[in-house]
Scaffold this active site. Structure first.
Site, PDB file in Angstrom:
ATOM      1  N   ILE A  86       0.789  -1.104  -0.087  1.00  0.00           N
ATOM      2  CA  ILE A  86      -0.077  -0.067  -0.106  1.00  0.00           C
ATOM      3  C   ILE A  86       0.828   1.475  -0.159  1.00  0.00           C
ATOM      4  CG2 ILE A  86      -0.221  -0.026   2.665  1.00  0.00           C
ATOM      5  CD1 ILE A  86      -3.393   0.902   2.098  1.00  0.00           C
ATOM      6  N   GLU A 100       2.585  -6.776   7.043  1.00  0.00           N
ATOM      7  CA  GLU A 100       3.909  -6.812   7.652  1.00  0.00           C
ATOM      8  C   GLU A 100       4.156  -5.286   7.411  1.00  0.00           C
ATOM      9  OE1 GLU A 100       3.917  -9.368   5.121  1.00  0.00           O
ATOM     10  OE2 GLU A 100       4.132 -11.038   6.468  1.00  0.00           O
ATOM     11  N   TYR A 106      -3.102   1.000  10.471  1.00  0.00           N
ATOM     12  CA  TYR A 106      -3.445  -0.365  10.518  1.00  0.00           C
ATOM     13  C   TYR A 106      -4.346  -0.321  11.700  1.00  0.00           C
ATOM     14  CZ  TYR A 106      -0.333  -0.877   6.479  1.00  0.00           C
ATOM     15  OH  TYR A 106       0.431  -0.936   5.244  1.00  0.00           O
TER      16      TYR A 106
HETATM   17  C1  COA Z   1       1.324   4.881   4.972  1.00  0.00           C
HETATM   18  C2  COA Z   1       0.650   5.565   4.159  1.00  0.00           C
HETATM   19  C3  COA Z   1       0.088   4.552   2.703  1.00  0.00           C
HETATM   20  C4  COA Z   1      -0.629   6.468   4.563  1.00  0.00           C
HETATM   21  O1  COA Z   1      -1.240   6.843   3.528  1.00  0.00           O
HETATM   22  P1  COA Z   1      -2.287   8.119   3.704  1.00  0.00           P
HETATM   23  O2  COA Z   1      -3.318   8.235   2.489  1.00  0.00           O
HETATM   24  O3  COA Z   1      -1.531   9.374   4.109  1.00  0.00           O
HETATM   25  O4  COA Z   1      -3.257   7.673   4.778  1.00  0.00           O
HETATM   26  P2  COA Z   1      -4.672   8.046   5.434  1.00  0.00           P
HETATM   27  O5  COA Z   1      -4.851   9.603   4.886  1.00  0.00           O
HETATM   28  O6  COA Z   1      -5.719   7.254   4.797  1.00  0.00           O
HETATM   29  O7  COA Z   1      -4.247   8.165   6.979  1.00  0.00           O
HETATM   30  C5  COA Z   1      -5.579   7.581   7.697  1.00  0.00           C
HETATM   31  C6  COA Z   1      -4.876   7.653   9.256  1.00  0.00           C
HETATM   32  O8  COA Z   1      -4.002   6.737   9.367  1.00  0.00           O
HETATM   33  C7  COA Z   1      -3.071   7.410  10.389  1.00  0.00           C
HETATM   34  N1  COA Z   1      -1.786   7.994   9.493  1.00  0.00           N
HETATM   35  C8  COA Z   1      -1.515   7.847   8.310  1.00  0.00           C
HETATM   36  N2  COA Z   1      -0.147   8.042   7.932  1.00  0.00           N
HETATM   37  C9  COA Z   1       0.251   8.633   9.274  1.00  0.00           C
HETATM   38  C10 COA Z   1       1.523   9.036   9.696  1.00  0.00           C
HETATM   39  N3  COA Z   1       2.557   9.211   8.744  1.00  0.00           N
HETATM   40  N4  COA Z   1       1.890   9.408  10.862  1.00  0.00           N
HETATM   41  C11 COA Z   1       0.783   8.997  11.851  1.00  0.00           C
HETATM   42  N5  COA Z   1      -0.378   8.695  11.673  1.00  0.00           N
HETATM   43  C12 COA Z   1      -0.748   8.244  10.317  1.00  0.00           C
HETATM   44  C13 COA Z   1      -3.574   8.827  10.803  1.00  0.00           C
HETATM   45  O9  COA Z   1      -4.358   8.268  11.899  1.00  0.00           O
HETATM   46  C14 COA Z   1      -4.614   9.108   9.661  1.00  0.00           C
HETATM   47  O10 COA Z   1      -5.663   9.906   9.856  1.00  0.00           O
HETATM   48  P3  COA Z   1      -5.706  11.240  10.086  1.00  0.00           P
HETATM   49  O11 COA Z   1      -4.842  11.880   8.861  1.00  0.00           O
HETATM   50  O12 COA Z   1      -7.067  11.806  10.304  1.00  0.00           O
HETATM   51  O13 COA Z   1      -4.677  11.651  11.457  1.00  0.00           O
HETATM   52  C15 COA Z   1       1.666   6.602   3.291  1.00  0.00           C
HETATM   53  O14 COA Z   1       2.357   7.384   4.169  1.00  0.00           O
HETATM   54  C16 COA Z   1       2.817   6.031   2.505  1.00  0.00           C
HETATM   55  O15 COA Z   1       2.473   5.662   1.171  1.00  0.00           O
HETATM   56  N6  COA Z   1       3.910   5.709   3.191  1.00  0.00           N
HETATM   57  C17 COA Z   1       4.953   5.171   2.400  1.00  0.00           C
HETATM   58  C18 COA Z   1       4.903   3.784   2.250  1.00  0.00           C
HETATM   59  C19 COA Z   1       4.585   2.878   3.343  1.00  0.00           C
HETATM   60  O16 COA Z   1       4.987   2.977   4.367  1.00  0.00           O
HETATM   61  N7  COA Z   1       3.442   2.014   3.035  1.00  0.00           N
HETATM   62  C20 COA Z   1       3.035   0.966   4.076  1.00  0.00           C
HETATM   63  C21 COA Z   1       3.719  -0.198   3.947  1.00  0.00           C
HETATM   64  S1  COA Z   1       3.574  -1.227   5.195  1.00  0.00           S
END
Ligand code: COA
Length: 158
Positions: free
Chosen positions: A79, A113, A125
């Protein structure tokens, strides 16, 4: 999954296609560095049975993607959301759709993971009911980082 027209700035959730892969590989390198999947790995995944791979597109730009291997215990394979498009709920939409698809396939649980040293995704998650069930030591071998294994129970579709 049916594709629907969206208003300007609105996200469109749709199946990931092979012609998305140039963009996806660009994001993979940016998001996962040395752990990035290759073109071949994505092609294999998109062709494999019992898979669900989705994309989020905003104004024609692919800004996020995710995939799962569907089974009784389904597995979130990847993701990712582009840095400029984060904290707008796109990963949540992707994860929610994968969980629904898994339930449609009769899954009773979902596992994944996640880097043990990265709290951001773990928080995402946890929001969806995933809880830590173990550690896989040195799972991300190139960087020498452990993975936290997380699991969520899935309720049957009503
Ligand atoms: C992790 C990832 C997929 C999150 O994507 P995103 O679209 O920003 O996530 P969402 O907007 O749906 O976040 C929903 C909630 O998750 C939590 N969250 C997401 N990213 C976060 C962060 N960096 N730090 C803290 N909380 C976080 C928060 O509770 C958030 O709600 P809020 O924005 O109202 O506080 C993105 O940061 C990413 O691509 N990271 C790099 C790749 C990665 O690590 N993927 C996961 C592999 S296991």
């Amino acid at each position: 999954m049916t594709e629907q027209a969206t208003a300007a700035g609105e996200p469109l959730l749709r199946p990931l296609r092979q012609d998305d892969l140039d963009r996806v590989l660009q994001l993979e390198l940016e998001l996962f560095g040395s752990g990035a999947w290759t073109h071949g790995m994505f092609v294999e995944e998109l062709r494999a049975p019992h898979r669900c791979y989705l994309a989020v597109e905003v104004d024609g730009e692919l800004v996020g993607y995710a995939g799962a291997n569907l089974g009784e215990e389904s597995h979130v394979m990847t993701i990712g959301v582009a840095p400029h498009a984060r904290r707008r709920g796109y990963a949540s939409r992707l994860l929610s759709a994968l969980m629904t698809e898994a339930r449609r396939h009769g899954a009773t649980s979902m596992v994944l993971e996640v880097r043990a040293d990265d709290d951001g995704p773990q928080q995402l998650y946890r929001r969806f009911g995933f809880e830590p069930i173990g550690i896989r030591r040195n799972y991300y071998q190139l960087e020498g980082v452990d993975a936290l294994v997380m699991r969520a129970e899935l309720a049957p579709l009503g």
